[in-house]
Design a protein around this motif. Sequence first.
Motif, PDB file in Angstrom:
ATOM      1  N   GLN A 144       0.868  -1.169  -0.147  1.00  0.00           N
ATOM      2  CA  GLN A 144       0.003  -0.015  -0.010  1.00  0.00           C
ATOM      3  C   GLN A 144       0.634   1.355  -0.091  1.00  0.00           C
ATOM      4  N   THR A 145       2.248   1.127   0.040  1.00  0.00           N
ATOM      5  CA  THR A 145       3.147   2.325   0.263  1.00  0.00           C
ATOM      6  C   THR A 145       2.868   3.353  -1.111  1.00  0.00           C
ATOM      7  N   VAL A 146       2.811   4.489  -0.753  1.00  0.00           N
ATOM      8  CA  VAL A 146       2.555   5.425  -1.876  1.00  0.00           C
ATOM      9  C   VAL A 146       3.909   5.899  -2.326  1.00  0.00           C
ATOM     10  N   LEU A 147       4.065   5.699  -3.624  1.00  0.00           N
ATOM     11  CA  LEU A 147       5.771   5.869  -4.371  1.00  0.00           C
ATOM     12  C   LEU A 147       5.573   7.139  -5.338  1.00  0.00           C
ATOM     13  N   TYR A 148       6.374   7.937  -5.351  1.00  0.00           N
ATOM     14  CA  TYR A 148       6.705   9.032  -6.263  1.00  0.00           C
ATOM     15  C   TYR A 148       7.958   8.668  -7.136  1.00  0.00           C
ATOM     16  N   PRO A 149       7.804   8.174  -8.050  1.00  0.00           N
ATOM     17  CA  PRO A 149       8.819   8.091  -9.142  1.00  0.00           C
ATOM     18  C   PRO A 149       9.760   9.391  -9.396  1.00  0.00           C
ATOM     19  N   LEU A 150      10.847   9.176  -9.454  1.00  0.00           N
ATOM     20  CA  LEU A 150      11.963  10.034  -9.498  1.00  0.00           C
ATOM     21  C   LEU A 150      12.572  10.347 -11.061  1.00  0.00           C
ATOM     22  N   PRO A 151      12.847  11.398 -11.277  1.00  0.00           N
ATOM     23  CA  PRO A 151      13.829  11.520 -12.780  1.00  0.00           C
ATOM     24  C   PRO A 151      15.202  10.754 -12.334  1.00  0.00           C
ATOM     25  N   ALA A 152      15.740   9.842 -13.377  1.00  0.00           N
ATOM     26  CA  ALA A 152      16.980   9.109 -12.908  1.00  0.00           C
ATOM     27  C   ALA A 152      17.871  10.080 -12.968  1.00  0.00           C
ATOM     28  N   GLU A 153      18.225  11.153 -13.445  1.00  0.00           N
ATOM     29  CA  GLU A 153      19.224  12.169 -13.403  1.00  0.00           C
ATOM     30  C   GLU A 153      19.314  13.044 -12.065  1.00  0.00           C
ATOM     31  N   LEU A 154      18.404  12.895 -11.377  1.00  0.00           N
ATOM     32  CA  LEU A 154      18.350  13.411 -10.102  1.00  0.00           C
ATOM     33  C   LEU A 154      19.277  12.849  -9.086  1.00  0.00           C
ATOM     34  N   PRO A 155      20.384  13.197  -8.581  1.00  0.00           N
ATOM     35  CA  PRO A 155      21.035  12.545  -7.467  1.00  0.00           C
ATOM     36  C   PRO A 155      20.267  12.004  -6.340  1.00  0.00           C
ATOM     37  N   ALA A 156      20.635  10.888  -5.812  1.00  0.00           N
ATOM     38  CA  ALA A 156      19.583  10.493  -4.675  1.00  0.00           C
ATOM     39  C   ALA A 156      19.743  11.269  -3.563  1.00  0.00           C
ATOM     40  N   ALA A 157      20.789  12.050  -3.255  1.00  0.00           N
ATOM     41  CA  ALA A 157      20.881  12.868  -1.829  1.00  0.00           C
ATOM     42  C   ALA A 157      19.982  14.057  -2.312  1.00  0.00           C
ATOM     43  N   THR A 158      20.276  14.539  -3.375  1.00  0.00           N
ATOM     44  CA  THR A 158      19.405  15.863  -3.836  1.00  0.00           C
ATOM     45  C   THR A 158      18.050  15.447  -3.775  1.00  0.00           C
ATOM     46  N   ALA A 159      17.526  14.187  -4.301  1.00  0.00           N
ATOM     47  CA  ALA A 159      16.237  14.021  -4.389  1.00  0.00           C
ATOM     48  C   ALA A 159      15.430  13.931  -2.809  1.00  0.00           C
ATOM     49  N   THR A 160      16.307  13.794  -1.848  1.00  0.00           N
ATOM     50  CA  THR A 160      15.721  13.624  -0.473  1.00  0.00           C
ATOM     51  C   THR A 160      15.243  14.814  -0.065  1.00  0.00           C
ATOM     52  N   LEU A 161      15.420  16.222  -0.657  1.00  0.00           N
ATOM     53  CA  LEU A 161      15.076  17.291  -0.729  1.00  0.00           C
ATOM     54  C   LEU A 161      13.481  17.357  -0.946  1.00  0.00           C
ATOM     55  N   TRP A 162      12.960  16.297  -1.638  1.00  0.00           N
ATOM     56  CA  TRP A 162      11.574  16.402  -1.836  1.00  0.00           C
ATOM     57  C   TRP A 162      10.661  16.583  -0.660  1.00  0.00           C
ATOM     58  N   ASN A 163      11.371  15.945   0.503  1.00  0.00           N
ATOM     59  CA  ASN A 163      10.410  16.034   1.724  1.00  0.00           C
ATOM     60  C   ASN A 163      10.354  17.398   2.169  1.00  0.00           C
ATOM     61  N   ALA A 164      11.415  18.052   2.226  1.00  0.00           N
ATOM     62  CA  ALA A 164      11.401  19.506   2.661  1.00  0.00           C
ATOM     63  C   ALA A 164      10.740  20.515   1.903  1.00  0.00           C
ATOM     64  N   LEU A 165      10.866  20.250   0.574  1.00  0.00           N
ATOM     65  CA  LEU A 165       9.959  21.011  -0.436  1.00  0.00           C
ATOM     66  C   LEU A 165       8.551  20.711  -0.532  1.00  0.00           C
ATOM     67  N   GLY A 166       8.136  19.497  -0.080  1.00  0.00           N
ATOM     68  CA  GLY A 166       6.962  18.995   0.006  1.00  0.00           C
ATOM     69  C   GLY A 166       5.995  19.808   1.044  1.00  0.00           C
TER      70      GLY A 166
END
Length: 368
Positions: A144-166
């Motif tokens: 049941q987990t809600v997932l958001y696909p990320l663009p492959a070119e976005l570095p993983a550590a940078t992608a964690t900022l999705w949470n703060a930006l959300g």
Amino acid sequence: MVQHGPRELIETEFDLTPPRPGELILRVDACGLCGTDVDALAGRDIAVQREREGGLPAFPRIAGHEIVGTIVARGEGGRSDVAVGDRVAVDPWLPCGRCRQCLAGRSMHCEGWPFRPACYGFIPLSVEPGLWGGYASHCRLHPQTVLYPLPAELPAATATLWNALGAGIQWGVMTPQTSIGETVVILGCGQRGIASAVAARAAGARLVVVTGLARDAAKLALARELGVDAAIDIEAEDAVERVAALTGGDGADVVVDTSAGSTAPINDSVALVREGGRIVWAGLKSKSVDGFPIDDAIHKSARIDPVLGVSAEAYRLAVDLLGTGQTGLERMQTHRIDFREAERAVDVLAGKVPGEGAISVALTNVGD
Ligand SMILES: [Zn+2]
Ligand SMILES: [Zn+2]
């Protein structure tokens, strides 16, 4: 890194058995940290509170709720929205999908599981399959987990900022319904404060103000560089006077408190808002507020929204906006630290390690 109690993290190995039907196995590429991690490490979080109220024992558990990773295996059947090899952001809230809260779009209040909160990083090891947290090399994701696909070119550590930006999109824009031409004051300049300011600006606010303390000089400087109109050190300057001057004496249309621990911003939020304005309270305080100016709040007819967490819609918008590379928020990420050093990483984020000057800290998995 299994947490057995306050400040007690022990590196532990688990067999990664094949995924059960519908389940996904995620290699954790990075995990963001926030103030909730500081509370969790100290053992003063909502799961511990629930245990006191008769809920499941909070420990042992694997903390870490801002997870970004790559799907490496999937159980039979199940979802078709993601495939092995996809990089995804994991919504921390696990919805049962059937309770009245989930049906009303409030999965952060889900009451359909035997455990609460239903949040990655806070579900104990005793609940199968146990690997619920991001301070780890791998996670097992419930169907049941809600997932958001990320663009492959976005570095993983940078992608964690999705949470703060959300959070910034939710608190700075969606909850207060910030619109074009409005004036917005953000109290607190941590990663969620700065993200709220960036989101309000992206939504068309004409004046965005951020506040902080003298020790926040680097954060206030970054807020200015990211386009904030005024970044106020409240130890050097009276924020209420400055905002009055900037708004022609009216006060702000929107005031958002993102600060943790200090209760003064709660009272300040009423002084800063204009009559008929909107206030959002998002910073947890771990104590009650003395001297709340209730009559002023009534006289101003201010709408006050306390908010917990972030909606799926705000998270989805955050992933999309981050993917454009236009936010500049990656400049907030001052540290990337291996997850085996999670305790130190949380201390760095909390400002307890002299000389580190952290704004945003991501755990990574460089040891693999
Ligand atoms: Zn968080
Ligand atoms: Zn539910």
